[in-house]
Design a protein around this motif. Structure first.
Motif, mmCIF file in Angstrom:
data_model
loop_
_atom_site.group_PDB
_atom_site.id
_atom_site.type_symbol
_atom_site.label_atom_id
_atom_site.label_comp_id
_atom_site.label_asym_id
_atom_site.label_seq_id
_atom_site.Cartn_x
_atom_site.Cartn_y
_atom_site.Cartn_z
ATOM 1 N N VAL A 10 -6.427 6.227 5.886
ATOM 2 C CA VAL A 10 -6.426 4.836 5.413
ATOM 3 C C VAL A 10 -6.361 3.856 6.575
ATOM 4 N N VAL A 12 -4.913 1.020 8.898
ATOM 5 C CA VAL A 12 -3.557 0.578 9.228
ATOM 6 C C VAL A 12 -3.600 -0.768 9.930
ATOM 7 N N SER A 32 -7.267 3.415 11.794
ATOM 8 C CA SER A 32 -6.884 4.168 10.599
ATOM 9 C C SER A 32 -5.963 5.318 10.973
ATOM 10 N N ASN A 35 -2.299 8.387 5.421
ATOM 11 C CA ASN A 35 -1.564 7.586 4.451
ATOM 12 C C ASN A 35 -0.063 7.893 4.549
ATOM 13 N N PRO A 36 0.794 6.854 4.608
ATOM 14 C CA PRO A 36 2.223 7.073 4.866
ATOM 15 C C PRO A 36 2.904 8.097 3.957
ATOM 16 N N CYS A 37 2.770 7.976 2.652
ATOM 17 C CA CYS A 37 3.509 8.917 1.801
ATOM 18 C C CYS A 37 2.865 10.300 1.779
ATOM 19 N N GLU A 119 0.909 7.657 -3.962
ATOM 20 C CA GLU A 119 -0.128 6.633 -4.004
ATOM 21 C C GLU A 119 -0.603 6.356 -2.583
ATOM 22 N N SER A 120 -1.750 5.710 -2.466
ATOM 23 C CA SER A 120 -2.287 5.372 -1.144
ATOM 24 C C SER A 120 -1.978 3.921 -0.816
ATOM 25 N N SER A 121 -1.894 3.626 0.461
ATOM 26 C CA SER A 121 -1.564 2.263 0.883
ATOM 27 C C SER A 121 -2.731 1.308 0.733
ATOM 28 N N ASP A 122 -3.964 1.841 0.598
ATOM 29 C CA ASP A 122 -5.107 0.941 0.460
ATOM 30 C C ASP A 122 -5.495 0.683 -0.990
ATOM 31 N N ALA A 124 -3.394 2.135 -3.917
ATOM 32 C CA ALA A 124 -2.112 2.087 -4.636
ATOM 33 C C ALA A 124 -2.249 2.273 -6.141
ATOM 34 N N PHE A 180 6.904 7.858 -1.155
ATOM 35 C CA PHE A 180 7.162 7.438 0.224
ATOM 36 C C PHE A 180 8.662 7.398 0.498
#
Length: 260
Positions: A10, A12, A32, A35-37, A119-122, A124, A180
């Motif tokens: 993703v 950043v 990029s 993804n954090p979680c 979930e993804s940060s981009d 969600a 996360f």
């Protein structure tokens, strides 16, 4: 035991651009990372690997630049990594993405446990994990913070709730989505990262997966972004000065105003 982990590459960069026509993120021009979680999901998978003697395979769907996230996972301790990539997969919505990931996972073997980030940060949406479980025909547990193998072969899972947690026993195979911050992901050592950077990542494209093209890609998307709008900030800030006693009195007054 075989474990699969699905991660996403993703943006950043806070200045990431959006294509005005398609409303899709222009990923090529922004920094990029993983993804954090998904790092939390990776950490939970590696903990299960150590305790149960498992093998961990990592998957991502995306362009070639996503290889850097896969190589970070290899440096952390994953055994194998696969890039699922083809222009025919581009523009897939969450349903299409789940179908493509399911095809890639099914192609490489049978897995006992699959981990994804919650979930993804981009995007969600939090939809791909449960949809992937549905596509693979296995039960899923959302917001899984801990997982360990029980003597009877089931997986003991601690699930996050809004006001606490719940412990479950889940039959294998199963899929867990990981929130996360539920653990502290390890960082790869320089030596491990350098070794991982030399690994060749197999590419699973449409010629390999042979997916039904009517259910993947932009033309098959059941949901598309039609417009974007910036949100209005509702938070305000006030600068307080004075002695500790004066600051305490001011804070007490502000809290009272907010509650009132």
């Amino acid at each position: 035991m075989k474990i699969a982990v699905c991660v996403k590459h993703v943006p950043v960069d806070g200045n990431v651009e959006v294509d005005p026509q398609t409303h899709r993120l222009i990923r090529e021009n922004s920094a990029s990372d993983i993804n954090p979680c998904d790092l939390n999901a990776m950490e939970l998978a590696l903990q299960l690997k150590k305790s149960a003697g498992a093998e961990v395979d990592v998957f991502t769907m995306g362009a070639e630049l996503a290889n850097s996230s896969l190589k970070k996972c290899l440096a952390l301790g994953a055994d194998n990594a696969y890039l699922i990539s083809d222009r025919k997969f581009a523009g897939s919505d969450t349903v299409g993405t789940a179908r493509v990931l399911a095809g890639g996972i099914a192609k490489t073997g049978q897995y006992d446990v699959i981990f994804t980030g919650a979930e993804s940060s981009d995007g969600a949406t939090g939809q791909v994990g449960p949809m992937l479980a549905q596509a693979l025909g296995m039960p899923s547990v959302a917001e899984a913070m801990e997982a360990s193998l029980m003597e009877d072969g089931r997986l003991a899972v601690r699930k996050k709730l809004s006001d606490g947690s719940m412990r479950l026993a889940v039959k294998l195979p199963c899929l867990l989505t990981v929130p996360f911050g539920c653990n502290e992901p390890e960082r790869p050592t320089l030596r491990a990262q350098m070794k991982a950077n030399k690994r060749d990542i197999p590419v699973l494209d449409q010629s390999v997966l042979q997916l039904d093209e009517s259910g993947i890609g932009m033309d098959a998307a059941l949901s598309v972004v039609t417009s974007l709008a910036s949100g209005k900030a509702k938070k305000t800030a006030e600068r307080l000065t004075g002695t500790p006693a004066e600051l305490a009195a001011q804070l007490t007054g502000l809290i009272g105003q907010r509650r009132g």
